[in-house]
Enzyme design. Structure first.
Site, PDB file in Angstrom:
ATOM      1  N   GLU A 212      10.390  -7.100   1.354  1.00  0.00           N
ATOM      2  CA  GLU A 212       9.775  -6.599   0.146  1.00  0.00           C
ATOM      3  C   GLU A 212       8.738  -5.525   0.447  1.00  0.00           C
ATOM      4  OE1 GLU A 212      10.404 -10.524  -2.633  1.00  0.00           O
ATOM      5  OE2 GLU A 212       8.528 -10.345  -1.552  1.00  0.00           O
TER       6      GLU A 212
ATOM      7  N   CYS B 160       2.447  -1.198  -0.080  1.00  0.00           N
ATOM      8  CA  CYS B 160       2.289  -2.292   0.877  1.00  0.00           C
ATOM      9  C   CYS B 160       3.637  -2.474   1.583  1.00  0.00           C
ATOM     10  CB  CYS B 160       1.873  -3.541   0.104  1.00  0.00           C
ATOM     11  SG  CYS B 160       1.676  -4.976   1.147  1.00  0.00           S
TER      12      CYS B 160
ATOM     13  N   CYS C 284       8.032 -13.961   9.351  1.00  0.00           N
ATOM     14  CA  CYS C 284       6.901 -13.837  10.271  1.00  0.00           C
ATOM     15  C   CYS C 284       6.945 -15.003  11.232  1.00  0.00           C
ATOM     16  CB  CYS C 284       5.579 -13.849   9.496  1.00  0.00           C
ATOM     17  SG  CYS C 284       4.152 -13.449  10.540  1.00  0.00           S
TER      18      CYS C 284
ATOM     19  N   CYS D 129       0.403 -18.905   9.806  1.00  0.00           N
ATOM     20  CA  CYS D 129      -0.815 -19.064   9.001  1.00  0.00           C
ATOM     21  C   CYS D 129      -0.487 -20.012   7.846  1.00  0.00           C
ATOM     22  CB  CYS D 129      -1.305 -17.710   8.489  1.00  0.00           C
ATOM     23  SG  CYS D 129      -1.626 -16.552   9.833  1.00  0.00           S
TER      24      CYS D 129
ATOM     25  N   CYS E  22       0.078 -18.873   3.955  1.00  0.00           N
ATOM     26  CA  CYS E  22       0.859 -17.662   3.672  1.00  0.00           C
ATOM     27  C   CYS E  22       2.315 -18.016   3.397  1.00  0.00           C
ATOM     28  CB  CYS E  22       0.773 -16.701   4.856  1.00  0.00           C
ATOM     29  SG  CYS E  22       1.735 -15.208   4.604  1.00  0.00           S
TER      30      CYS E  22
ATOM     31  N   CYS F 240      -0.844 -10.643  -2.423  1.00  0.00           N
ATOM     32  CA  CYS F 240      -0.981 -10.942  -0.992  1.00  0.00           C
ATOM     33  C   CYS F 240      -0.492 -12.340  -0.689  1.00  0.00           C
ATOM     34  CB  CYS F 240      -2.443 -10.945  -0.571  1.00  0.00           C
ATOM     35  SG  CYS F 240      -3.281  -9.448  -0.882  1.00  0.00           S
TER      36      CYS F 240
HETATM   37  N1  SAH Z   1       0.231 -10.389   9.332  1.00  0.00           N
HETATM   38  C1  SAH Z   1      -0.780  -9.484   8.867  1.00  0.00           C
HETATM   39  C2  SAH Z   1      -0.422  -8.870   7.510  1.00  0.00           C
HETATM   40  C3  SAH Z   1      -0.280  -9.925   6.455  1.00  0.00           C
HETATM   41  S1  SAH Z   1      -0.598  -9.876   4.786  1.00  0.00           S
HETATM   42  C4  SAH Z   1      -2.101 -10.187   8.808  1.00  0.00           C
HETATM   43  O1  SAH Z   1      -2.143 -11.386   9.036  1.00  0.00           O
HETATM   44  O2  SAH Z   1      -3.121  -9.542   8.576  1.00  0.00           O
HETATM   45  C5  SAH Z   1      -2.065  -9.280   4.285  1.00  0.00           C
HETATM   46  C6  SAH Z   1      -3.172 -10.303   3.951  1.00  0.00           C
HETATM   47  O3  SAH Z   1      -2.835 -11.301   2.962  1.00  0.00           O
HETATM   48  C7  SAH Z   1      -3.602 -11.053   5.184  1.00  0.00           C
HETATM   49  O4  SAH Z   1      -4.993 -11.010   5.275  1.00  0.00           O
HETATM   50  C8  SAH Z   1      -3.115 -12.440   4.890  1.00  0.00           C
HETATM   51  O5  SAH Z   1      -3.807 -13.395   5.626  1.00  0.00           O
HETATM   52  C9  SAH Z   1      -3.352 -12.536   3.397  1.00  0.00           C
HETATM   53  N2  SAH Z   1      -2.664 -13.661   2.774  1.00  0.00           N
HETATM   54  C10 SAH Z   1      -1.611 -14.354   3.239  1.00  0.00           C
HETATM   55  N3  SAH Z   1      -1.271 -15.320   2.382  1.00  0.00           N
HETATM   56  C11 SAH Z   1      -2.108 -15.245   1.343  1.00  0.00           C
HETATM   57  C12 SAH Z   1      -2.232 -15.966   0.115  1.00  0.00           C
HETATM   58  N4  SAH Z   1      -1.394 -16.931  -0.204  1.00  0.00           N
HETATM   59  N5  SAH Z   1      -3.213 -15.592  -0.738  1.00  0.00           N
HETATM   60  C13 SAH Z   1      -4.029 -14.566  -0.430  1.00  0.00           C
HETATM   61  N6  SAH Z   1      -3.953 -13.852   0.698  1.00  0.00           N
HETATM   62  C14 SAH Z   1      -3.017 -14.185   1.579  1.00  0.00           C
END
Ligand code: SAH
Length: 374
Positions: free
Chosen positions: A91, A104, A111, A115, A118, A346
């Site tokens: 996406e 974005c 991934c 985390c 996420c 996000c």
């Molecule tokens: N892998 C990279 C890019 C990921 S996405 C990273 O970890 O930075 C961008 C942001 O969204 C990251 O800060 C991630 O931690 C955050 N994120 C992931 N899941 C989320 C959620 N459910 N709600 C809000 N932010 C989230």
């Protein structure tokens, strides 16, 4: 198999030209046609000799991923599901604002990091995206948006950059797909391609320290770091890569990154999870932790997804947290949640991932949310 020119940054394209018996400056012309004018057909490239165009038609192509579905949120945010073959989809999200348009971009199918908050992590991991599949998201967005602008009667010319900013914050950990991400970002910055300034391209990482050090040398774009916790105990839990690269190492790497550009800052992203990391004591720990780094904070209200096991912090908790950081002298923004009615916010990007890690099986109780075609 024909060569996909979207896989080539300027340097590699120059080498390819030489291999094809052409002068290296042809690369410049090709980049402009492909990335600025969105040409996918060599026949339209009028300043390139017919014989070479013929050769290109035989040996090369311009093949971005194709679109499987488009959704438009009430706030104008658009989410595209792009086909990257063999049942996989990634996406890309376009977020229009008054003074800019941010794309974005995803870097991997799923991934491999874990985390806990996420939704992409829940999808498991299939593979890295190629350079073509990464830059193809920007190529595609520009095509689509200028097509719509033209349809609505707005003037569009070669200089119109509807996408003014790119954030590598889609699916995946960009630094885990280092070479392809760097090649794609070089195209984003290249004046013959997208010509975005270094500050308008942001890479977000969960904190892969060795790759951060490489990035500083290879392509020092704006940096966002997914901090999410004020101490190693909490971060080990929710961002497991912290066990490998704990906070102290990560913050040192941030400082090394900034040595190259002393006037820059790192954006620390901090997802607000109710009862987990959102208490005043956490804010106070964060104040001390980040002291040594030139930084800003971006608080991200948690975006829920089915069976996440987390809840978004309340408004009051977020404001209290923000105020403690502000009083300590930090610049803090609270990220506006955009496009959440189409799961484009996000951490909500799920795409279509044929999981190779069996994580989805292991988490049988948490069914992956697949992209809903409307
Ligand atoms: N892998 C990279 C890019 C990921 S996405 C990273 O970890 O930075 C961008 C942001 O969204 C990251 O800060 C991630 O931690 C955050 N994120 C992931 N899941 C989320 C959620 N459910 N709600 C809000 N932010 C989230």
């Amino acid at each position: 198999m024909s060569l996909n020119l979207l896989d080539y940054d300027a340097e590699r394209l120059g080498q390819l030209m030489v291999q094809m018996g052409e002068k290296p400056f042809r690369a410049k012309q090709l980049l402009k046609w492909v990335h600025q004018r969105g040409a996918a057909d060599f026949d339209v490239m009028s300043d390139i000799a017919k014989s070479f165009r013929q050769k290109l038609t035989e040996q090369a192509c311009v093949a971005p991923p194709s679109m499987m579905a488009e959704q438009i949120a009430q706030d104008g945010t658009r989410k595209w599901l792009l086909d990257v073959g063999t049942g996989n989809g990634v996406e890309a999200v376009f977020i229009p604002e008054d003074d800019r348009g941010t794309l974005c971009v995803s870097s991997q199918v799923g991934c491999a990091l874990d985390c806990t908050f996420c939704s992409t992590a829940r999808q498991g991991f299939n593979r890295n995206l190629s350079t073509a599949e990464i830059i193809g998201q920007l190529w595609w967005a520009n095509q689509r948006l200028s097509f719509d602008a033209a349809r609505l009667g707005n003037a569009v010319n070669d200089d119109t950059r509807i996408v003014s900013n790119v954030v590598m914050m889609g699916m995946g950990e960009p630094l885990a797909n280092y070479d392809n991400v760097v090649a794609a970002m070089r195209l984003m910055l290249d004046d013959n391609a997208y010509g975005l300034s270094r500050r308008r391209v942001t890479l977000s990482t969960s904190g892969m320290v060795p790759q951060l050090d490489r990035l500083r040398e290879d392509c020092p774009v704006a940096l966002a770091v997914s901090l999410h916790a004020p101490n190693d105990k909490i971060r080990d839990e929710i961002v497991p890569i912290n066990k490998k690269y704990p906070l102290k190492e990560l913050l040192n790497a941030c400082n090394r990154y900034l040595e190259k550009a002393p006037r820059d800052f790192v954006t620390f992203e901090y997802v607000m999870l109710a009862g987990i990391n959102d208490q005043p004591e956490h804010a106070r720990q964060l104040v001390d932790l980040a002291r040594s780094v030139s930084c800003k904070f971006n608080l991200i209200p948690f975006n829920p997804f089915p069976n996440s096991g987390y809840a978004r912090s309340g408004r009051e908790a977020i404001h209290r947290f923000r105020d403690i950081l502000i009083q300590a002298g930090y610049i803090v923004t609270v990220r506006k949640t955009r496009g959440d009615d189409i799961d484009a916010a996000c951490g909500q990007l799920a795409g279509q991932v044929l999981d190779k890690t069996r994580r989805t099986e292991k988490m049988a109780e948490t069914r992956p949310i697949l992209f809903q075609q409307k």
